[in-house]
Motif scaffolding. Structure first.
Motif, PDB file in Angstrom:
ATOM      1  N   LYS A  16       0.831  -1.209   0.000  1.00 56.97           N
ATOM      2  CA  LYS A  16       0.000   0.000   0.000  1.00 56.97           C
ATOM      3  C   LYS A  16       0.858   1.248   0.000  1.00 56.97           C
ATOM      4  N   ALA A  19       2.494   1.606  -3.484  1.00 57.68           N
ATOM      5  CA  ALA A  19       1.585   1.662  -4.623  1.00 57.68           C
ATOM      6  C   ALA A  19       1.602   3.060  -5.238  1.00 57.68           C
ATOM      7  N   ALA A  20       1.373   3.110  -6.532  1.00 52.28           N
ATOM      8  CA  ALA A  20       1.334   4.385  -7.229  1.00 52.28           C
ATOM      9  C   ALA A  20       0.126   5.175  -6.737  1.00 52.28           C
ATOM     10  N   PRO A  21       0.272   6.479  -6.627  1.00 55.69           N
ATOM     11  CA  PRO A  21      -0.859   7.299  -6.158  1.00 55.69           C
ATOM     12  C   PRO A  21      -2.015   7.237  -7.162  1.00 55.69           C
ATOM     13  N   THR A  22      -3.199   7.242  -6.630  1.00 59.10           N
ATOM     14  CA  THR A  22      -4.381   7.191  -7.486  1.00 59.10           C
ATOM     15  C   THR A  22      -4.889   8.608  -7.713  1.00 59.10           C
ATOM     16  N   LEU A  23      -5.842   8.722  -8.610  1.00 61.20           N
ATOM     17  CA  LEU A  23      -6.424  10.019  -8.910  1.00 61.20           C
ATOM     18  C   LEU A  23      -7.095  10.608  -7.676  1.00 61.20           C
ATOM     19  N   SER A  24      -7.774   9.747  -6.909  1.00 61.29           N
ATOM     20  CA  SER A  24      -8.455  10.244  -5.709  1.00 61.29           C
ATOM     21  C   SER A  24      -7.466  10.767  -4.672  1.00 61.29           C
ATOM     22  N   ASP A  25      -6.252  10.246  -4.675  1.00 60.16           N
ATOM     23  CA  ASP A  25      -5.231  10.750  -3.753  1.00 60.16           C
ATOM     24  C   ASP A  25      -4.814  12.179  -4.112  1.00 60.16           C
ATOM     25  N   SER A  26      -4.824  12.509  -5.385  1.00 56.65           N
ATOM     26  CA  SER A  26      -4.344  13.810  -5.821  1.00 56.65           C
ATOM     27  C   SER A  26      -5.440  14.880  -5.849  1.00 56.65           C
TER      28      SER A  26
END
Length: 84
Positions: A16, A19-26
């Protein structure tokens, strides 16, 4: 806890974090909330449209059944008797 379970938990946590950041993270929280609300609204509208479509199809089937000619009814009845 067994060693295997501890290792799995540690590995999952590490995945976790790596893991690559997701769109919701940004996205900002308010933008994400608006998008989720829009998704809910669109889902609801789609469900309502599908429900209306199903009702319309049912009405059309009932109307066709009601307007059948004597010949059509007789053919259906004969077809039913031949299957017995």
């Amino acid at each position: 806890m067994s060693n295997r379970k501890k290792r799995n938990t540690v590995q999952q946590t590490a995945r976790k974090e790596n893991a690559a950041p997701t769109l919701s993270d940004s996205l900002d929280d308010d933008v994400l909330a608006k998008l989720k609300a829009a998704k809910t609204t669109l889902t609801k509208v789609a469900e309502e449209n599908e429900e209306k479509r199903q009702k319309q199809l049912k009405l059309e089937r009932e109307e066709r059944e009601k307007n059948k000619s004597f010949e059509e009814l007789l053919n259906e009845h004969e077809g039913f008797n031949s299957k017995r």
